[in-house]
Design a protein around this motif. Structure first.
Motif, PDB file in Angstrom:
ATOM      1  N   THR A 213       0.844  -1.197   0.000  1.00  0.00           N
ATOM      2  CA  THR A 213       0.000   0.000   0.000  1.00  0.00           C
ATOM      3  C   THR A 213       0.879   1.246   0.000  1.00  0.00           C
ATOM      4  O   THR A 213       2.093   1.176   0.195  1.00  0.00           O
ATOM      5  CB  THR A 213      -0.927   0.055   1.232  1.00  0.00           C
ATOM      6  N   ASP A 214       0.216   2.395  -0.198  1.00  0.00           N
ATOM      7  CA  ASP A 214       0.907   3.659   0.036  1.00  0.00           C
ATOM      8  C   ASP A 214       0.669   4.076   1.483  1.00  0.00           C
ATOM      9  O   ASP A 214       0.096   3.324   2.282  1.00  0.00           O
ATOM     10  CB  ASP A 214       0.450   4.732  -0.959  1.00  0.00           C
ATOM     11  N   ALA A 215       1.105   5.280   1.837  1.00  0.00           N
ATOM     12  CA  ALA A 215       1.043   5.721   3.229  1.00  0.00           C
ATOM     13  C   ALA A 215      -0.375   5.791   3.768  1.00  0.00           C
ATOM     14  O   ALA A 215      -0.617   5.574   4.964  1.00  0.00           O
ATOM     15  CB  ALA A 215       1.719   7.081   3.375  1.00  0.00           C
ATOM     16  N   VAL A 216      -1.359   6.089   2.904  1.00  0.00           N
ATOM     17  CA  VAL A 216      -2.733   6.244   3.371  1.00  0.00           C
ATOM     18  C   VAL A 216      -3.500   4.924   3.357  1.00  0.00           C
ATOM     19  O   VAL A 216      -4.574   4.813   3.943  1.00  0.00           O
ATOM     20  CB  VAL A 216      -3.464   7.313   2.523  1.00  0.00           C
ATOM     21  N   GLY A 217      -2.946   3.894   2.674  1.00  0.00           N
ATOM     22  CA  GLY A 217      -3.607   2.588   2.659  1.00  0.00           C
ATOM     23  C   GLY A 217      -4.187   2.170   1.333  1.00  0.00           C
ATOM     24  O   GLY A 217      -4.872   1.153   1.248  1.00  0.00           O
ATOM     25  N   ASN A 218      -3.919   2.934   0.256  1.00  0.00           N
ATOM     26  CA  ASN A 218      -4.373   2.516  -1.072  1.00  0.00           C
ATOM     27  C   ASN A 218      -3.547   1.345  -1.570  1.00  0.00           C
ATOM     28  O   ASN A 218      -2.311   1.387  -1.548  1.00  0.00           O
ATOM     29  CB  ASN A 218      -4.248   3.670  -2.068  1.00  0.00           C
ATOM     30  N   ASN A 219      -4.212   0.269  -2.036  1.00  0.00           N
ATOM     31  CA  ASN A 219      -3.510  -0.897  -2.568  1.00  0.00           C
ATOM     32  C   ASN A 219      -2.878  -0.588  -3.922  1.00  0.00           C
ATOM     33  O   ASN A 219      -3.446   0.159  -4.732  1.00  0.00           O
ATOM     34  CB  ASN A 219      -4.472  -2.075  -2.718  1.00  0.00           C
ATOM     35  N   ASN A 220      -1.711  -1.195  -4.171  1.00  0.00           N
ATOM     36  CA  ASN A 220      -1.055  -1.001  -5.469  1.00  0.00           C
ATOM     37  C   ASN A 220      -1.796  -1.716  -6.583  1.00  0.00           C
ATOM     38  O   ASN A 220      -2.532  -2.685  -6.355  1.00  0.00           O
ATOM     39  CB  ASN A 220       0.383  -1.517  -5.424  1.00  0.00           C
ATOM     40  N   THR A 221      -1.608  -1.233  -7.804  1.00  0.00           N
ATOM     41  CA  THR A 221      -2.069  -1.953  -8.980  1.00  0.00           C
ATOM     42  C   THR A 221      -0.986  -2.959  -9.377  1.00  0.00           C
ATOM     43  O   THR A 221       0.183  -2.812  -9.011  1.00  0.00           O
ATOM     44  CB  THR A 221      -2.346  -1.002 -10.147  1.00  0.00           C
ATOM     45  N   ALA A 222      -1.378  -3.976 -10.118  1.00  0.00           N
ATOM     46  CA  ALA A 222      -0.425  -5.014 -10.514  1.00  0.00           C
ATOM     47  C   ALA A 222       0.592  -4.457 -11.509  1.00  0.00           C
ATOM     48  O   ALA A 222       0.274  -3.609 -12.350  1.00  0.00           O
ATOM     49  CB  ALA A 222      -1.167  -6.186 -11.133  1.00  0.00           C
ATOM     50  N   ALA A 223       1.816  -4.932 -11.410  1.00  0.00           N
ATOM     51  CA  ALA A 223       2.853  -4.562 -12.372  1.00  0.00           C
ATOM     52  C   ALA A 223       2.650  -5.335 -13.667  1.00  0.00           C
ATOM     53  O   ALA A 223       2.141  -6.464 -13.668  1.00  0.00           O
ATOM     54  CB  ALA A 223       4.227  -4.866 -11.791  1.00  0.00           C
ATOM     55  N   SER A 224       3.059  -4.731 -14.774  1.00  0.00           N
ATOM     56  CA  SER A 224       3.088  -5.474 -16.030  1.00  0.00           C
ATOM     57  C   SER A 224       4.189  -6.532 -15.938  1.00  0.00           C
ATOM     58  O   SER A 224       5.278  -6.272 -15.390  1.00  0.00           O
ATOM     59  CB  SER A 224       3.371  -4.528 -17.201  1.00  0.00           C
ATOM     60  N   ASP A 225       3.924  -7.717 -16.468  1.00  0.00           N
ATOM     61  CA  ASP A 225       4.904  -8.796 -16.393  1.00  0.00           C
ATOM     62  C   ASP A 225       6.201  -8.415 -17.114  1.00  0.00           C
ATOM     63  O   ASP A 225       6.183  -7.725 -18.146  1.00  0.00           O
ATOM     64  CB  ASP A 225       4.341 -10.063 -17.022  1.00  0.00           C
ATOM     65  N   PHE A 226       7.310  -8.842 -16.550  1.00  0.00           N
ATOM     66  CA  PHE A 226       8.610  -8.671 -17.205  1.00  0.00           C
ATOM     67  C   PHE A 226       9.135 -10.061 -17.547  1.00  0.00           C
ATOM     68  O   PHE A 226       9.197 -10.949 -16.689  1.00  0.00           O
ATOM     69  CB  PHE A 226       9.591  -7.941 -16.289  1.00  0.00           C
ATOM     70  N   VAL A 227       9.540 -10.246 -18.809  1.00  0.00           N
ATOM     71  CA  VAL A 227       9.927 -11.573 -19.303  1.00  0.00           C
ATOM     72  C   VAL A 227      11.405 -11.569 -19.703  1.00  0.00           C
ATOM     73  O   VAL A 227      11.890 -10.635 -20.375  1.00  0.00           O
ATOM     74  CB  VAL A 227       9.057 -11.981 -20.514  1.00  0.00           C
ATOM     75  N   TRP A 228      12.103 -12.587 -19.274  1.00  0.00           N
ATOM     76  CA  TRP A 228      13.514 -12.762 -19.649  1.00  0.00           C
ATOM     77  C   TRP A 228      13.768 -14.237 -19.927  1.00  0.00           C
ATOM     78  O   TRP A 228      13.368 -15.109 -19.154  1.00  0.00           O
ATOM     79  CB  TRP A 228      14.422 -12.297 -18.510  1.00  0.00           C
ATOM     80  N   GLU A 229      14.452 -14.508 -21.051  1.00  0.00           N
ATOM     81  CA  GLU A 229      14.840 -15.884 -21.371  1.00  0.00           C
ATOM     82  C   GLU A 229      16.321 -16.066 -21.082  1.00  0.00           C
ATOM     83  O   GLU A 229      17.165 -15.305 -21.576  1.00  0.00           O
ATOM     84  CB  GLU A 229      14.572 -16.213 -22.836  1.00  0.00           C
ATOM     85  N   TYR A 230      16.608 -17.062 -20.262  1.00  0.00           N
ATOM     86  CA  TYR A 230      18.002 -17.420 -19.955  1.00  0.00           C
ATOM     87  C   TYR A 230      18.401 -18.598 -20.818  1.00  0.00           C
ATOM     88  O   TYR A 230      17.764 -19.664 -20.779  1.00  0.00           O
ATOM     89  CB  TYR A 230      18.126 -17.779 -18.473  1.00  0.00           C
ATOM     90  N   ASP A 231      19.470 -18.414 -21.625  1.00  0.00           N
ATOM     91  CA  ASP A 231      19.937 -19.476 -22.522  1.00  0.00           C
ATOM     92  C   ASP A 231      21.459 -19.424 -22.580  1.00  0.00           C
ATOM     93  O   ASP A 231      22.041 -18.557 -23.237  1.00  0.00           O
ATOM     94  CB  ASP A 231      19.342 -19.275 -23.919  1.00  0.00           C
ATOM     95  N   ASN A 232      22.097 -20.338 -21.874  1.00  0.00           N
ATOM     96  CA  ASN A 232      23.567 -20.388 -21.881  1.00  0.00           C
ATOM     97  C   ASN A 232      24.102 -21.606 -22.630  1.00  0.00           C
ATOM     98  O   ASN A 232      25.263 -21.991 -22.486  1.00  0.00           O
ATOM     99  CB  ASN A 232      24.123 -20.381 -20.458  1.00  0.00           C
TER     100      ASN A 232
END
Length: 268
Positions: free
Chosen positions: A230-249
């Motif tokens: 939440t923020d200081a007053v108690g408002n809930n956050n909105t969801a973050a946009s997904d972040f995608v990463w491909e690991y290929d070694n």
């Protein structure tokens, strides 16, 4: 008198004439200074110079909360106070709650008069000036949900790299309350797994970083759900946009060579 008539006793009485209209002395609130979110109630009062009676349609006070919002009169007839019960609505925001203008107190067709019948003058002090609501109280109205953005040091979302780890940056729009490393989650397209390090505050934007180390090649999707903090007053956050990463070694390998029938020379 000269004719001998006795004088008649005259009884005198005192009375006063009131032709002065009641005026608004100031506007204040009952709650202590602080933060207010959607659904919270702020009790606001306009104090007049003398007691008044209110009859007819309810008067209203127009507040400035990102837009103009009318709050109906709730009580106070027979006293020096006109009271207004303001319930914070979705979309209302103000860094220092006040009414809109000197004419923000509107009779709305009601009769507001003292005992002698003098109709009250409802002119207010200018917003933020002495005797205004904003001068008397510091009410912060905040109904804006904090937002969060995830980025990474291996390129934009959807990038593929062979780096042994990725540092994720978490940028929030307001100082968060209750944000922990456990709020950042990952899923994999296959059976890949990995682990997070500690959530580290940077003291600037982005506000936090965290390292993710994959245990196997896969495509990983990172997320922070709505309502994680939440923020200081108690408002809930909105969801973050997904972040995608491909690991290929995995190094590419040559699985075979096909030679066309008309080739006479082939160089590898």
């Amino acid at each position: 008198d000269a004719a001998g008539n006795a004088a008649a006793q005259v009884t005198s009485s005192a009375f006063s004439v009131d032709t002065s209209a009641s005026t608004v002395l100031y506007v204040t609130g009952a709650e202590n200074n602080g933060l207010f979110k959607e659904g919270d109630v702020v009790n606001i009062s306009a104090r007049l110079s003398e007691a008044v009676n209110v009859s007819g349609a309810p008067p209203y006070l127009t507040l400035s909360v990102g837009s103009s919002y009318n709050v109906d009169y709730s009580s106070g007839t027979g006293t020096q106070y006109l009271n207004f019960e303001y319930t914070v609505q979705s979309g209302h925001n103000s860094s220092d709650l006040d009414y809109t203008a000197t004419n923000a107190l509107n009779a709305n067709g009601a009769t507001i008069a003292d005992a002698a019948g003098n109709v009250a003058t409802l002119t207010l002090a200018s917003p933020s000036a002495t005797n205004s609501l904003g001068a008397f109280k510091n009410y912060i109205i905040d109904t804006t949900a904090p937002t969060v953005v995830i980025t990474g040091n291996q390129g934009a979302s959807g990038s593929t790299t062979a780096a042994s780890s990725i540092t994720l940056s978490i940028d929030v729009s307001e100082t968060p309350t209750g944000l922990t490393a456990a709020d950042l989650t990952y899923t994999s397209a296959g059976s890949g797994a990995g682990s997070f390090g500690s959530l580290t505050a940077t003291g600037s934007s982005p506000e936090y970083t965290i390292v993710f180390t994959p245990a196997s090649n896969d495509t990983y999707t990172f997320a922070i759900a709505g309502g994680a903090f939440t923020d200081a007053v108690g408002n809930n956050n909105t969801a973050a946009s997904d972040f995608v990463w491909e690991y290929d070694n995995s190094a590419p390998t040559l699985s075979g060579v096909a030679i066309a029938s008309n080739n006479t020379t082939t160089t590898l």
